[in-house]
Design a protein around this motif. Structure first.
Motif, PDB file in Angstrom:
ATOM      1  N   ALA A  49     -11.018  16.195  -1.277  1.00 29.23           N
ATOM      2  CA  ALA A  49     -10.808  17.739  -1.520  1.00 29.23           C
ATOM      3  C   ALA A  49     -12.175  17.716  -2.535  1.00 29.23           C
ATOM      4  O   ALA A  49     -12.716  18.904  -2.443  1.00 29.23           O
ATOM      5  N   PHE A  50     -12.767  16.771  -3.196  1.00 29.08           N
ATOM      6  CA  PHE A  50     -13.994  17.142  -4.093  1.00 29.08           C
ATOM      7  C   PHE A  50     -15.187  17.320  -3.210  1.00 29.08           C
ATOM      8  O   PHE A  50     -16.037  18.139  -3.545  1.00 29.08           O
ATOM      9  N   LEU A  51     -15.110  16.931  -1.874  1.00 22.76           N
ATOM     10  CA  LEU A  51     -16.299  17.573  -1.095  1.00 22.76           C
ATOM     11  C   LEU A  51     -16.284  18.899  -0.789  1.00 22.76           C
ATOM     12  O   LEU A  51     -17.392  19.555  -0.339  1.00 22.76           O
ATOM     13  N   ARG A  52     -15.036  19.459  -1.033  1.00 29.06           N
ATOM     14  CA  ARG A  52     -14.856  21.013  -0.588  1.00 29.06           C
ATOM     15  C   ARG A  52     -14.923  21.920  -1.849  1.00 29.06           C
ATOM     16  O   ARG A  52     -14.840  23.000  -1.707  1.00 29.06           O
ATOM     17  N   SER A  53     -15.109  21.240  -3.059  1.00 25.95           N
ATOM     18  CA  SER A  53     -14.975  22.107  -4.029  1.00 25.95           C
ATOM     19  C   SER A  53     -16.466  22.957  -4.518  1.00 25.95           C
ATOM     20  O   SER A  53     -17.449  22.756  -3.804  1.00 25.95           O
ATOM     21  N   PRO A  54     -16.366  24.137  -5.195  1.00 30.94           N
ATOM     22  CA  PRO A  54     -17.502  24.796  -5.369  1.00 30.94           C
ATOM     23  C   PRO A  54     -18.627  24.238  -5.990  1.00 30.94           C
ATOM     24  O   PRO A  54     -19.771  24.362  -5.600  1.00 30.94           O
ATOM     25  N   ALA A  55     -18.463  23.233  -6.795  1.00 32.57           N
ATOM     26  CA  ALA A  55     -19.168  22.466  -7.401  1.00 32.57           C
ATOM     27  C   ALA A  55     -20.220  21.419  -6.649  1.00 32.57           C
ATOM     28  O   ALA A  55     -21.343  21.338  -6.510  1.00 32.57           O
ATOM     29  N   ALA A  56     -19.239  20.918  -5.652  1.00 37.39           N
ATOM     30  CA  ALA A  56     -19.942  20.024  -4.829  1.00 37.39           C
ATOM     31  C   ALA A  56     -20.889  20.673  -3.694  1.00 37.39           C
ATOM     32  O   ALA A  56     -21.852  20.182  -3.487  1.00 37.39           O
ATOM     33  N   ILE A  57     -20.415  21.861  -3.190  1.00 34.91           N
ATOM     34  CA  ILE A  57     -21.200  22.635  -2.247  1.00 34.91           C
ATOM     35  C   ILE A  57     -22.524  23.040  -3.039  1.00 34.91           C
ATOM     36  O   ILE A  57     -23.567  23.078  -2.238  1.00 34.91           O
TER      37      ILE A  57
END
Length: 339
Positions: A49-57
């Motif tokens: 899930a962390f890869l799909r977060s706005p911050a990760a993007i």
């Protein structure tokens, strides 16, 4: 110089000795951001899930620019890293080592030895397939560690150990995002067909029966023009469906490079026809397609890395990730280390 219609690898090997390597620019800041951000937005729900977060993007979009920001760090640094952005192919699709991309030597060192044996300075040939595979393998390793760290954190009952594991997981996530950004950059470079040919900035002083431009068009097209005419929304909308790599990652990279190399003459034909001038819609459509391919390739690479990460070794003993996930090893001890 022989004026054949097609410049072969043998002829190109001679020319590259007196020529200059491809520009290390590929796309501009906006183009590289689009590739990284679009790929992460397209990740399936099966990914962490962390890869799909706005911050990760946003992070990956910025890290996707990083290899271009490195330029000018110093002679040793630049000589080592600038050739990572391109590979020079002859018009027949052969590398300057005289082999196809699918038959490249296993390591960059062996490739450079093959180039030197033909009297070619390796820096002028580039090594984009190796920098791409190197970045992908690093991400698969990151993901293997993330799997094991996350499991260890979920099982740990000691508060101090659990806190250490939580911090380690966050560090690995930050490292993974940076590493994805680097892969994004090289995958983006690969979709710019001028990064795959000696005709890297205008056709150059080579056989030119089609009368393609010899002007310096590399940066004008991929820089300001792309910024002003290509949108992130258009790139996202043109991405293809996920396609798994059904062979070795090195082979998949080679096949994608050849697919992108096939767009070199269409790019020059479009430029000759005025497609990158004024309000002509052909130029933006062409570049949007290239960037969408890059975003799709990066998304596919990340899904494949996640799938394959279970077979990657973890720890000094390189225990397969799958064995650690299914066994009852003291994961904290393995991760903390004993030296």
């Amino acid at each position: 110089m022989s004026m054949h219609k097609t410049l072969t690898a043998a002829g190109l090997a001679v020319l590259v000795l007196i020529g200059t390597p491809a520009s290390v620019f590929a796309w501009g800041d906006g183009g590289h951001r689009m590739v990284g951000e679009a790929a992460l937005r397209a990740l399936p729900a099966s990914m962490p899930a962390f890869l799909r977060s706005p911050a990760a993007i946003l992070d990956v979009g910025e890290y996707s620019r990083e290899p271009d920001l490195w330029r000018g760090s110093g002679v040793v640094h630049d000589a080592e890293r600038d050739p990572a952005h391109f590979i020079t192919l002859a018009d027949d699709g052969l590398t300057l080592a005289g082999v196809t991309l699918e038959n490249l030597p296993a390591t960059r060192s062996d490739y450079e030895a093959a180039l030197r044996a033909r009297g070619i300075v390796p820096a002028k040939a580039g090594y984009l397939p190796y920098s791409t595979l190197d970045a992908w393998q690093q991400i698969a390793k990151d993901m293997a560690y993330w799997r094991v760290i996350s499991l260890a954190e979920s099982r740990e009952t000691d508060p101090a150990r659990r806190a250490w594991l939580a911090a380690m997981r966050l560090r690995r996530e930050n490292l993974m995002l940076r590493d994805i950004g680097l892969l994004s950059h090289y995958v983006g470079d690969a979709t710019q067909p001028m990064h795959l040919s000696l005709h890297s900035n205008g056709w150059g002083d080579y056989p030119n029966p089609a009368g393609f431009t010899t002007a310096a068009i590399h940066w004008p097209i991929e820089g300001v023009y792309t910024r002003d005419h290509v949108t992130a929304e258009a790139v996202q909308s043109k991405m293809s469906a996920y396609t798994a790599c059904d062979t070795t990652q090195a082979t998949c990279i080679a096949r994608r490079l050849m697919r992108n190399f096939a767009q070199l003459e269409p790019l020059y034909r479009l430029e000759k026809a005025g497609g990158f001038k004024g309000a002509d819609p052909r130029g933006p459509a062409f570049l949007t397609g290239l960037l969408a391919r890059g975003a799709s390739d990066l998304r596919d690479d990340l899904v494949d890395a996640w799938t394959q990460s279970v077979s990657v070794g973890v720890g000094h003993e390189q225990v397969p990730c799958a064995d650690l996930l299914s066994g009852h090893v003291d994961l904290y001890a393995l991760l903390y280390g004993d030296s």
